[in-house]
Scaffold this active site. Structure first.
Site, PDB file in Angstrom:
ATOM      1  N   PRO A 277       0.843  -1.207   0.000  1.00  0.00           N
ATOM      2  CA  PRO A 277       0.000   0.000   0.000  1.00  0.00           C
ATOM      3  C   PRO A 277       0.876   1.254   0.000  1.00  0.00           C
ATOM      4  O   PRO A 277       1.515   1.577   0.993  1.00  0.00           O
ATOM      5  CB  PRO A 277      -0.805  -0.126   1.295  1.00  0.00           C
ATOM      6  CG  PRO A 277       0.034  -0.996   2.172  1.00  0.00           C
ATOM      7  CD  PRO A 277       0.789  -1.924   1.280  1.00  0.00           C
TER       8      PRO A 277
ATOM      9  N   ASP B  82       5.955   2.205   1.899  1.00  0.00           N
ATOM     10  CA  ASP B  82       5.049   1.083   2.146  1.00  0.00           C
ATOM     11  C   ASP B  82       4.354   1.334   3.478  1.00  0.00           C
ATOM     12  O   ASP B  82       4.992   1.288   4.533  1.00  0.00           O
ATOM     13  CB  ASP B  82       5.865  -0.214   2.177  1.00  0.00           C
ATOM     14  CG  ASP B  82       4.990  -1.457   2.321  1.00  0.00           C
ATOM     15  OD1 ASP B  82       3.834  -1.337   2.772  1.00  0.00           O
ATOM     16  OD2 ASP B  82       5.482  -2.559   1.999  1.00  0.00           O
ATOM     17  N   HIS B  83       3.048   1.583   3.419  1.00  0.00           N
ATOM     18  CA  HIS B  83       2.317   1.964   4.632  1.00  0.00           C
ATOM     19  C   HIS B  83       2.152   0.805   5.614  1.00  0.00           C
ATOM     20  O   HIS B  83       1.726   1.006   6.757  1.00  0.00           O
ATOM     21  CB  HIS B  83       0.951   2.540   4.270  1.00  0.00           C
ATOM     22  CG  HIS B  83       0.601   3.764   5.067  1.00  0.00           C
ATOM     23  ND1 HIS B  83       0.883   3.898   6.409  1.00  0.00           N
ATOM     24  CD2 HIS B  83      -0.016   4.920   4.720  1.00  0.00           C
ATOM     25  CE1 HIS B  83       0.457   5.072   6.840  1.00  0.00           C
ATOM     26  NE2 HIS B  83      -0.094   5.706   5.842  1.00  0.00           N
ATOM     27  N   ARG B  84       2.484  -0.417   5.198  1.00  0.00           N
ATOM     28  CA  ARG B  84       2.488  -1.528   6.157  1.00  0.00           C
ATOM     29  C   ARG B  84       3.652  -1.387   7.133  1.00  0.00           C
ATOM     30  O   ARG B  84       3.579  -1.809   8.287  1.00  0.00           O
ATOM     31  CB  ARG B  84       2.618  -2.869   5.423  1.00  0.00           C
ATOM     32  CG  ARG B  84       1.469  -3.218   4.496  1.00  0.00           C
ATOM     33  CD  ARG B  84       1.772  -4.469   3.713  1.00  0.00           C
ATOM     34  NE  ARG B  84       2.996  -4.322   2.893  1.00  0.00           N
ATOM     35  CZ  ARG B  84       3.501  -5.288   2.131  1.00  0.00           C
ATOM     36  NH1 ARG B  84       2.902  -6.476   2.090  1.00  0.00           N
ATOM     37  NH2 ARG B  84       4.585  -5.082   1.422  1.00  0.00           N
TER      38      ARG B  84
END
Length: 295
Positions: free
Chosen positions: A89, A265-267
């Site tokens: 994401p 990467d929003h994770r």
């Protein structure tokens, strides 16, 4: 997608609307070899309108389409970018900074004997700033291991540099870039990009990257939303350096300004972490002396 010009398709939908079946039928018709008439038909009476061009005349107008097989580096890059875009994401933050002092520093260093024979550019300073900032913000220097359900955090920086080549986009990386001084980093950047453009980058240089930089400014672009190199948590895009009015020391002055774009990467990286990392990179590019405070 099928290479069919809608100008040549007659719609069968309501009010002549062109629908999917019209396009697929036209594609199938175009794929069938034209049958040759057994005998020349008698020409119809003239209508007074210009005659349609013959096939020979159409050929004289030049090729209107070209089909290029998707192979090699282009195929590999496309697959990697699709996998990255639809797996991690992405989020992107932007920061515009005054890089006047950085450009002045580079100009001074070019006349120093220690930097003879190397090319110093804003990318050189940005690469050093990134290496320093990753030491403070290790989440940007990590990887999401879905199979093991673990986050792998690197204690080193293999810095990828996106390079446009005749074969397509390549992202070779400088191994252990965090250990290099400014001169060594400049030499490594020059060697890496020269090798990439000749198409002779060894596979080992394309593997193992931990963070990447894309210098879109060399194409006159101000900003963008870069796609992560697969397996990496962040990528920084450098915009063009432009001279423009800017608030400086309580007045408006002409300054050299650049926009930074960070995708992450929003994770792995929260918005605050991404913003603080980008702020630290921008601080070094605004005031190179800030690098001393980050070592």
């Amino acid at each position: 997608d099928l290479g069919i010009s809608l100008d040549l398709v007659e719609g069968t939908g309501p009010d002549g609307l062109i629908v999917r079946s019209d396009v697929t039928a036209a594609a199938e018709s175009a794929a069938q070899p034209a049958s040759q008439p057994a005998a020349r038909e008698q020409a119809p009476p003239s209508s007074g309108l210009p005659a349609a061009p013959s096939p020979a005349a159409a050929e004289g107008q030049g090729v209107r389409e070209e089909r290029i097989p998707i192979t090699g580096m282009r195929k590999h890059t496309a697959a990697a970018m699709v996998a990255s875009a639809f797996t991690a994401p992405h989020a992107t933050v932007f920061l515009t900074v005054d890089v006047t002092e950085s450009t002045e520093l580079l100009e001074r260093l070019r006349f120093k004997p220690a930097f003879d024979g190397v090319k110093l550019t804003p990318l050189t300073l940005a690469a050093k700033a990134v290496c320093l900032a990753l030491g403070k913000h290790p989440t940007l220097n990590s990887r999401w291991d879905e199979a093991a359900r673990e986050i792998i955090q690197y204690r080193y920086v293999n810095l990828g540099i996106a390079a446009a080549t005749p074969r397509g986009l390549m992202v070779p990386n400088i191994k252990d870039a965090h250990l290099l001084g400014l001169r060594d980093l400049a030499e490594a950047l020059g060697s890496l990009t020269r090798t990439a453009r000749t198409g002779k980058t060894p596979p080992a240089d394309l593997a193992g990257g931990t963070f990447s930089i894309s210098n879109v400014g060399v194409f006159g672009v101000d900003a963008g939303t870069p796609i992560l190199n697969p397996g990496e948590a962040g990528i920084l895009a450098l915009g063009a350096v432009r001279e423009q009015p800017w608030a400086h020391d309580g007045a408006i002055a002409l300054r050299k300004v650049m926009t930074l774009s960070l995708s992450f990467d929003h994770r792995l990286v929260d918005g605050e972490q991404g913003a603080r990392f980008l702020s630290d990179v921008g601080a070094v590019l605004t005031d190179p002396a800030m690098a001393l405070a980050m070592m």
